[in-house]
Design a protein around this motif. Structure first.
Motif, PDB file in Angstrom:
ATOM      1  N   THR A   1      22.727   3.914 -14.291  1.00  0.00           N
ATOM      2  CA  THR A   1      24.099   4.041 -14.782  1.00  0.00           C
ATOM      3  C   THR A   1      24.564   5.491 -14.704  1.00  0.00           C
ATOM      4  N   TRP A   2      23.690   6.410 -15.102  1.00  0.00           N
ATOM      5  CA  TRP A   2      24.001   7.843 -15.023  1.00  0.00           C
ATOM      6  C   TRP A   2      24.329   8.252 -13.594  1.00  0.00           C
ATOM      7  N   ALA A   3      23.506   7.816 -12.640  1.00  0.00           N
ATOM      8  CA  ALA A   3      23.742   8.165 -11.244  1.00  0.00           C
ATOM      9  C   ALA A   3      25.097   7.659 -10.773  1.00  0.00           C
ATOM     10  N   HIS A   4      25.452   6.448 -11.163  1.00  0.00           N
ATOM     11  CA  HIS A   4      26.739   5.898 -10.741  1.00  0.00           C
ATOM     12  C   HIS A   4      27.898   6.606 -11.425  1.00  0.00           C
ATOM     13  N   TYR A   5      27.680   7.060 -12.634  1.00  0.00           N
ATOM     14  CA  TYR A   5      28.708   7.855 -13.306  1.00  0.00           C
ATOM     15  C   TYR A   5      29.018   9.113 -12.500  1.00  0.00           C
ATOM     16  N   LEU A   6      27.960   9.791 -12.012  1.00  0.00           N
ATOM     17  CA  LEU A   6      28.164  10.986 -11.176  1.00  0.00           C
ATOM     18  C   LEU A   6      28.771  10.616  -9.827  1.00  0.00           C
ATOM     19  N   HIS A   7      28.329   9.505  -9.245  1.00  0.00           N
ATOM     20  CA  HIS A   7      28.936   9.039  -7.985  1.00  0.00           C
ATOM     21  C   HIS A   7      30.450   8.901  -8.141  1.00  0.00           C
ATOM     22  N   ILE A   8      30.853   8.240  -9.206  1.00  0.00           N
ATOM     23  CA  ILE A   8      32.266   7.937  -9.419  1.00  0.00           C
ATOM     24  C   ILE A   8      33.079   9.215  -9.577  1.00  0.00           C
ATOM     25  N   HIS A   9      32.615  10.112 -10.432  1.00  0.00           N
ATOM     26  CA  HIS A   9      33.379  11.341 -10.675  1.00  0.00           C
ATOM     27  C   HIS A   9      33.496  12.194  -9.418  1.00  0.00           C
ATOM     28  N   ASP A  10      32.404  12.359  -8.701  1.00  0.00           N
ATOM     29  CA  ASP A  10      32.420  13.221  -7.528  1.00  0.00           C
ATOM     30  C   ASP A  10      33.316  12.635  -6.437  1.00  0.00           C
ATOM     31  N   THR A  11      33.213  11.331  -6.225  1.00  0.00           N
ATOM     32  CA  THR A  11      34.014  10.692  -5.181  1.00  0.00           C
ATOM     33  C   THR A  11      35.500  10.739  -5.515  1.00  0.00           C
ATOM     34  N   LEU A  12      35.847  10.507  -6.773  1.00  0.00           N
ATOM     35  CA  LEU A  12      37.262  10.533  -7.137  1.00  0.00           C
ATOM     36  C   LEU A  12      37.827  11.949  -7.062  1.00  0.00           C
TER      37      LEU A  12
ATOM     38  N   MET B   1      42.759  10.093 -19.383  1.00  0.00           N
ATOM     39  CA  MET B   1      42.598   8.656 -19.164  1.00  0.00           C
ATOM     40  C   MET B   1      41.245   8.190 -19.684  1.00  0.00           C
ATOM     41  N   ALA B   2      41.242   7.103 -20.429  1.00  0.00           N
ATOM     42  CA  ALA B   2      39.982   6.541 -20.919  1.00  0.00           C
ATOM     43  C   ALA B   2      39.104   6.150 -19.741  1.00  0.00           C
ATOM     44  N   PHE B   3      37.797   6.325 -19.892  1.00  0.00           N
ATOM     45  CA  PHE B   3      36.932   6.124 -18.735  1.00  0.00           C
ATOM     46  C   PHE B   3      36.912   4.676 -18.280  1.00  0.00           C
ATOM     47  N   ASP B   4      36.979   3.718 -19.205  1.00  0.00           N
ATOM     48  CA  ASP B   4      36.988   2.326 -18.763  1.00  0.00           C
ATOM     49  C   ASP B   4      38.247   2.015 -17.964  1.00  0.00           C
ATOM     50  N   THR B   5      39.368   2.646 -18.328  1.00  0.00           N
ATOM     51  CA  THR B   5      40.588   2.487 -17.546  1.00  0.00           C
ATOM     52  C   THR B   5      40.450   3.128 -16.175  1.00  0.00           C
ATOM     53  N   LEU B   6      39.810   4.295 -16.139  1.00  0.00           N
ATOM     54  CA  LEU B   6      39.568   4.971 -14.869  1.00  0.00           C
ATOM     55  C   LEU B   6      38.768   4.074 -13.924  1.00  0.00           C
ATOM     56  N   VAL B   7      37.749   3.417 -14.456  1.00  0.00           N
ATOM     57  CA  VAL B   7      36.898   2.566 -13.619  1.00  0.00           C
ATOM     58  C   VAL B   7      37.676   1.368 -13.087  1.00  0.00           C
ATOM     59  N   THR B   8      38.396   0.692 -13.964  1.00  0.00           N
ATOM     60  CA  THR B   8      39.040  -0.551 -13.558  1.00  0.00           C
ATOM     61  C   THR B   8      40.317  -0.335 -12.747  1.00  0.00           C
TER      62      THR B   8
ATOM     63  N   VAL C   1      41.390   2.789 -11.254  1.00  0.00           N
ATOM     64  CA  VAL C   1      41.354   3.806 -10.195  1.00  0.00           C
ATOM     65  C   VAL C   1      40.123   3.619  -9.304  1.00  0.00           C
ATOM     66  N   TRP C   2      38.932   3.647  -9.916  1.00  0.00           N
ATOM     67  CA  TRP C   2      37.720   3.606  -9.123  1.00  0.00           C
ATOM     68  C   TRP C   2      37.546   2.292  -8.360  1.00  0.00           C
ATOM     69  N   SER C   3      37.644   1.174  -9.039  1.00  0.00           N
ATOM     70  CA  SER C   3      37.379  -0.108  -8.377  1.00  0.00           C
ATOM     71  C   SER C   3      38.310  -0.363  -7.197  1.00  0.00           C
ATOM     72  N   PRO C   4      39.642  -0.145  -7.334  1.00  0.00           N
ATOM     73  CA  PRO C   4      40.500  -0.321  -6.156  1.00  0.00           C
ATOM     74  C   PRO C   4      40.165   0.642  -5.021  1.00  0.00           C
ATOM     75  N   PHE C   5      39.833   1.896  -5.371  1.00  0.00           N
ATOM     76  CA  PHE C   5      39.508   2.864  -4.319  1.00  0.00           C
ATOM     77  C   PHE C   5      38.199   2.506  -3.637  1.00  0.00           C
ATOM     78  N   ALA C   6      37.190   2.095  -4.409  1.00  0.00           N
ATOM     79  CA  ALA C   6      35.910   1.712  -3.820  1.00  0.00           C
ATOM     80  C   ALA C   6      36.085   0.521  -2.877  1.00  0.00           C
ATOM     81  N   THR C   7      36.938  -0.405  -3.269  1.00  0.00           N
ATOM     82  CA  THR C   7      37.204  -1.553  -2.400  1.00  0.00           C
ATOM     83  C   THR C   7      37.831  -1.103  -1.086  1.00  0.00           C
TER      84      THR C   7
END
Length: 318
Positions: free
Chosen positions: A240-251, A267-274, A276-282
């Motif tokens: 989970t920690w590694a993916h947290y760093l993946h997400i921040h660095d990529t964004l 922005m709350a982190f759960d909002t950031l994931v759902t 911002v991150w998830s649409p961009f990763a897709t």
């Protein structure tokens, strides 16, 4: 990663640039300032002593030998280990990237020289003559330099049926063990962590034996970021920690290169994931598929995993 520009001519340069391709200025990275600086504009700086051996691109003050990253390496290949030495720069490059991640997110990095008991250090070992087990113990992160060879790493990835395996990922994962040890295990947050990840006091060897004998639970994708995370609560946290760093660095990179809009720092982190991150990763995955490549981010983030990521985010100093 942020965008950098040459201080002399303004041309775009990069995190590991050693010279500007436009004006030829000699460059290096200053960790404390998070900038790529010109060696010719100040007599305060010189290259790290590991510039040749490890390909280090960081700068040091005139009265220092090793940069902040290289100083954390406790063990490196022997001078007569040519294969190990050839892969040494690959590991050091990933370590430098990791340390920038940690500094930008305000996770403190203290070396063994300053804190022998609780500090962080790295053993970058060659497996030419003996097997190397990647891992963490008491602040020492051990990395197998063979993982810097693309063909070797891909062979291991296939054998273990992993969707993703990189040298930077190893560094991010193993420092997750270190920061859980530091920021969670001996703090009041441990009960909250056990509710999310499980009881880390469970016998680790038994967990390994069970994992490789029986595999992952049938419903693992509803609760874990990867099959490896199902093995033991320690591995769940580190993944989970590694993916947290993946997400921040990529964004950060996506914003810097105008691929997505700037992100509200509040922005709350759960909002950031759902949102911002998830649409961009897709979108990244679809672009890769258009080129006939595997998904860049072959993971799904169920609600339980997002809750774990939010916990990691709450460990930041703000």
């Amino acid at each position: 990663m942020k965008r950098f520009r040459c201080e002399v001519c303004g041309h775009e340069v990069f995190f590991d640039s050693t010279s500007c391709v436009r004006c030829g200025t000699h460059l290096g990275y200053l960790w404390e300032d998070d900038r790529v600086a010109s060696l010719g504009l100040s007599s305060r700086w010189s290259r790290c002593a590991n510039a040749g051996r490890a390909g280090c691109t960081w700068l040091v003050s005139r009265d220092a030998d090793l940069c902040e990253s290289c100083a954390l390496t406790r063990t490196r290949p022997a001078d007569d280990d040519l294969e190990g030495l050839s892969l040494f720069p690959v590991a050091e490059e990933s370590k430098r990237h990791l340390l920038r991640d940690l500094a930008r997110l305000d996770f403190p990095v203290v070396g063994k020289a300053a804190d022998e008991e609780g500090g962080l250090a790295f053993d970058l070992l060659s497996s030419v003559d003996a097997d190397v087990t990647i891992g963490h113990a008491d602040g020492i992160v051990t990395i197998d330099l063979a993982e810097g060879d693309d063909s070797y790493r891909e062979k291991v990835r296939r054998r273990l049926a992993e969707p993703y395996r990189t040298m930077l990922g190893h560094f991010r994962h193993e420092t997750g063990h270190y920061f859980e040890w530091h920021l969670v295990e001996s703090t009041p947050r441990i009960d909250e962590a056990r509710d999310l990840f499980g009881d880390e006091r469970a016998d680790y060897q038994e967990a390994i034996d069970r994992h490789y004998a029986d595999g992952s639970p049938d419903d693992w994708q509803d609760r874990f970021i990867s099959e490896y995370a199902t093995m033991h609560p320690y591995e769940d946290f580190a993944e989970t920690w590694a993916h947290y760093l993946h997400i921040h660095d990529t964004l950060e990179t996506a914003v810097e290169f105008d691929l997505i809009s700037p992100i509200d720092p509040d922005m709350a982190f759960d909002t950031l994931v759902t949102e911002v991150w998830s649409p961009f990763a897709t979108s990244m995955n679809v672009v890769n598929r258009s080129l006939g490549q595997r998904d860049l981010y072959p993971f799904v983030l169920p609600r339980r995993v997002v809750e774990k990521l939010v916990f990691v985010d709450s460990l930041r100093r703000r």
